[in-house]
Design an enzyme around this catalytic site. Structure first.
Site, PDB file in Angstrom:
ATOM      1  N   GLU A 159       0.794  -1.325   0.021  1.00  0.00           N
ATOM      2  CA  GLU A 159      -0.031  -0.132   0.176  1.00  0.00           C
ATOM      3  C   GLU A 159       0.862   1.317   0.166  1.00  0.00           C
ATOM      4  OE1 GLU A 159      -2.803  -0.289   3.208  1.00  0.00           O
ATOM      5  OE2 GLU A 159      -3.403  -2.424   2.615  1.00  0.00           O
ATOM      6  N   GLU A 273      -6.265 -10.679  -1.273  1.00  0.00           N
ATOM      7  CA  GLU A 273      -7.003 -10.476   0.127  1.00  0.00           C
ATOM      8  C   GLU A 273      -8.718 -10.359  -0.381  1.00  0.00           C
ATOM      9  OE1 GLU A 273      -5.536  -7.147   2.160  1.00  0.00           O
ATOM     10  OE2 GLU A 273      -3.315  -7.598   1.964  1.00  0.00           O
TER      11      GLU A 273
HETATM   12  O1  G3I Z   1      -3.739  -6.885  19.086  1.00  0.00           O
HETATM   13  C1  G3I Z   1      -4.274  -5.906  19.576  1.00  0.00           C
HETATM   14  C2  G3I Z   1      -5.179  -6.361  20.963  1.00  0.00           C
HETATM   15  O2  G3I Z   1      -4.004  -6.318  21.932  1.00  0.00           O
HETATM   16  C3  G3I Z   1      -5.951  -5.003  21.388  1.00  0.00           C
HETATM   17  O3  G3I Z   1      -6.625  -5.537  22.475  1.00  0.00           O
HETATM   18  C4  G3I Z   1      -6.998  -4.772  20.087  1.00  0.00           C
HETATM   19  C5  G3I Z   1      -7.994  -3.663  20.386  1.00  0.00           C
HETATM   20  O4  G3I Z   1      -7.424  -2.502  20.291  1.00  0.00           O
HETATM   21  O5  G3I Z   1      -6.419  -4.603  18.861  1.00  0.00           O
HETATM   22  C6  G3I Z   1      -5.551  -5.683  18.768  1.00  0.00           C
HETATM   23  O6  G3I Z   1      -4.735  -5.130  17.334  1.00  0.00           O
HETATM   24  C7  G3I Z   1      -5.757  -5.293  16.245  1.00  0.00           C
HETATM   25  C8  G3I Z   1      -5.080  -6.167  15.041  1.00  0.00           C
HETATM   26  O7  G3I Z   1      -6.016  -6.013  13.888  1.00  0.00           O
HETATM   27  C9  G3I Z   1      -5.274  -7.491  15.567  1.00  0.00           C
HETATM   28  O8  G3I Z   1      -6.463  -7.886  15.946  1.00  0.00           O
HETATM   29  C10 G3I Z   1      -5.765  -3.771  15.796  1.00  0.00           C
HETATM   30  O9  G3I Z   1      -6.172  -2.851  16.711  1.00  0.00           O
HETATM   31  C11 G3I Z   1      -6.564  -3.795  14.247  1.00  0.00           C
HETATM   32  O10 G3I Z   1      -6.355  -2.458  13.808  1.00  0.00           O
HETATM   33  C12 G3I Z   1      -5.800  -4.600  13.451  1.00  0.00           C
HETATM   34  O11 G3I Z   1      -6.627  -4.653  12.202  1.00  0.00           O
HETATM   35  C13 G3I Z   1      -5.905  -5.251  11.137  1.00  0.00           C
HETATM   36  C14 G3I Z   1      -5.850  -4.286  10.093  1.00  0.00           C
HETATM   37  O12 G3I Z   1      -5.308  -4.967   8.934  1.00  0.00           O
HETATM   38  C15 G3I Z   1      -4.839  -3.239  10.394  1.00  0.00           C
HETATM   39  O13 G3I Z   1      -4.467  -2.498   9.474  1.00  0.00           O
HETATM   40  C16 G3I Z   1      -7.081  -6.392  10.535  1.00  0.00           C
HETATM   41  O14 G3I Z   1      -7.297  -7.398  11.574  1.00  0.00           O
HETATM   42  C17 G3I Z   1      -6.429  -7.118   9.303  1.00  0.00           C
HETATM   43  O15 G3I Z   1      -7.494  -7.926   8.920  1.00  0.00           O
HETATM   44  C18 G3I Z   1      -6.333  -5.955   8.380  1.00  0.00           C
HETATM   45  O16 G3I Z   1      -5.497  -6.355   7.160  1.00  0.00           O
HETATM   46  C19 G3I Z   1      -5.294  -5.458   6.191  1.00  0.00           C
HETATM   47  C20 G3I Z   1      -3.893  -6.268   5.463  1.00  0.00           C
HETATM   48  O17 G3I Z   1      -3.192  -6.485   6.588  1.00  0.00           O
HETATM   49  C21 G3I Z   1      -3.530  -4.982   4.627  1.00  0.00           C
HETATM   50  N1  G3I Z   1      -4.728  -4.782   3.454  1.00  0.00           N
HETATM   51  C22 G3I Z   1      -5.889  -4.318   4.211  1.00  0.00           C
HETATM   52  C23 G3I Z   1      -6.371  -5.419   5.148  1.00  0.00           C
HETATM   53  C24 G3I Z   1      -7.655  -4.933   5.784  1.00  0.00           C
HETATM   54  O18 G3I Z   1      -7.533  -3.729   6.246  1.00  0.00           O
END
Ligand code: G3I
Length: 463
Positions: A159, A273
């Site tokens: 990205e 994805e």
């Molecule tokens: O691990 C922490 C946890 O300790 C905490 O309690 C919780 C609540 O704040 O957050 C957890 O981290 C989260 C993480 O996912 C793991 O679950 C983050 O807040 C959350 O922002 C993160 O979201 C991920 C996102 O990427 C981040 O940008 C999504 O799961 C994931 O599906 C998404 O995947 C991305 C690809 O990497 C790149 N392409 C787009 C795709 C969708 O956004």
């Protein structure tokens, strides 16, 4: 050869395989069995809940039955693998790699250089070019080096193109671009290749399924790929994330057009994805026709994927609607192949139907056939994957027990063992009885036994 199933067998097997008895598919036909016959990969993420043992048992049962490729939703990103400077954390990634090896899956690494999910400490070097280059180089060398030979493909840069109309590099909000400039992308590919010369190296992005017209994001990416190839930057693939909605009906053909342009550059285009969501809030009003429309769009993507010879991986960003980033962050919902109760949706049937409608003899693959099985000679070819129990080809028979491969009927056999990427990992001549396959990680392998004119090839599982 398809084994005849009794009705009970079909009902039981299809339930275990994550399908329902109404599907018109043989009980032992799965997304992965059909993909493997076509020398292609179909994958899904391991959601973060899996890594913490916080997911229903059905998830893994279906995942390993239906998919032959895997990627971590979050656990191989920068913040997960290097949470503190020069302190690396590989346990979650190792858990996934072990799972993949035990289940004969190709592993995607996601993602090395990305503006998001960068640990706090990197920002302390904000604006300091030499320090940031050293940080990124050290990260890539350590992470790619740790999983060298175990991860088939990396999203080296994720990205990096902005979403503005005059598409260019994402400048704001990227510690890498702001501190180093666009050269961080070129360097990341060079460092990743040096750390694992066998790995496929991708540029991965979203919203590049909207056509190649002037000023398009995909067009900008294509121009960069042309420049990288001209400068011998070791990129081998582009990942189109393809997070779309049910109304985005032109996107499959846009992906086809992009694949054709990249094929001219000898670069693969992988769907990395995919999810096809409904607008948030519509969940309560969706009916069968909506889900069938979703299936129709999924089918078009699988049709394009199978028909374009430089497309190799079809990866879905989730398995069940019960665990999907869509509901949390994107204002969309229900974009996957299984519903929240792990029942297959029409989209599953549609993807299966597309695979069935494209006979293996008509599907070209960008990968060497040895990745799927080494040249198969003699009897025992083409059977479904299973641990060797006792097989006889001509006068030869072989049996595996733990790590001991016993050969009968051989005067002086040559044994060759290949990993699931088709790489030779063990070879021995003059074998008459048993041979210990020591040192091989647990997982799925292909073993080939040859003795004079007799030979046999089978998949084995080392547990
Ligand atoms: O691990 C922490 C946890 O300790 C905490 O309690 C919780 C609540 O704040 O957050 C957890 O981290 C989260 C993480 O996912 C793991 O679950 C983050 O807040 C959350 O922002 C993160 O979201 C991920 C996102 O990427 C981040 O940008 C999504 O799961 C994931 O599906 C998404 O995947 C991305 C690809 O990497 C790149 N392409 C787009 C795709 C969708 O956004």
């Amino acid at each position: 050869m398809k084994k005849p199933f009794t009705l009970t067998g079909v009902a039981l097997a299809t339930t275990l395989l994550g399908t329902t008895a109404i599907n018109s598919f043989a009980a032992d036909e799965t997304l992965r069995s059909l993909a493997e016959e076509r020398h292609r990969y179909i994958g899904a993420i391991l959601n973060s809940e899996w890594f913490y043992g916080n997911i229903e048992a059905e998830f893994e049962q279906i995942h390993k039955t239906q998919f032959n490729a895997v990627v971590a939703e979050n656990e191989m990103k920068f913040d997960a693998t290097e949470p503190n400077e020069n302190t690396f954390s590989y346990d979650k990634g190792d858990k996934m790699v072990k799972y993949a090896q035990e289940n004969g899956m190709r592993v995607r690494g996601h993602a090395l250089a990305w503006h998001s999910q960068v640990p706090y400490w990197v920002n302390s070097y904000s604006g300091q070019k030499e320090q940031l280059l050293a940080v990124l180089k050290n990260h890539i060398e350590n992470v790619v080096g740790h999983w060298k030979g175990q991860i088939a493909e990396w999203d080296v840069v994720n990205e990096a193109v902005n979403d503005d109309n005059n598409h260019g590099w994402r400048s704001n909000g990227s510690v890498w671009f702001e501190g180093i400039g666009a050269e961080f992308l070129d360097s990341a590919f060079v460092w990743a290749h040096a750390a694992d010369p066998d790995a496929e190296l991708c540029y991965n992005d979203y919203a590049i399924e909207w056509g190649l017209g002037n000023g398009s994001k995909a067009g900008f990416v294509l121009d960069q790929v042309k420049r990288w190839k001209a400068n011998n930057i070791p990129i081998t693939c582009v990942g189109t994330q393809t997070h779309i909605e049910i109304s985005h009906e032109t996107t499959p053909q846009n992906v086809r057009a992009f694949a054709k342009e990249l094929a001219k550059l000898d670069v693969k285009l992988n769907i990395t994805e995919l999810d096809i969501g409904f607008p948030q809030g519509s969940a309560g009003s969706l009916g069968q026709s909506d889900y069938e429309k979703q299936g129709h769009l999924y089918r078009q993507f699988m049709d394009v994927f199978l028909e374009e010879p430089n497309m190799g991986e079809f990866v879905i960003w989730g398995l069940t609607d019960a665990h999907s980033w869509l509901d949390g962050q994107q204002g969309k919902t229900q974009g996957l192949l299984w519903d929240k109760q792990y029942n297959p949706k029409p989209a599953f049937d549609s993807v299966m139907a597309s695979l069935k409608a494209h006979p293996a003899s008509q599907v070209k693959s960008p990968y060497p056939s040895s990745q799927f099985n080494p040249p198969c000679e003699g009897d025992g070819c083409g059977d479904s994957p299973e641990a060797i129990v006792s097989i006889t080809a001509n006068k030869l028979s072989a049996q595996i027990n733990g790590r001991t491969l016993s050969i009968a009927g051989a005067k002086s056999a040559k044994i060759d063992v290949f990993d699931m990427q088709g790489r030779p990992v063990f070879s021995m001549k003059g074998v008459k009885g048993a041979v210990e396959l020591q040192g091989l990680p647990k997982g799925l392998y292909m073993v080939r036994v040859r003795d004079g004119s007799a030979s046999l090839t089978k998949r084995i599982v080392i547990r």
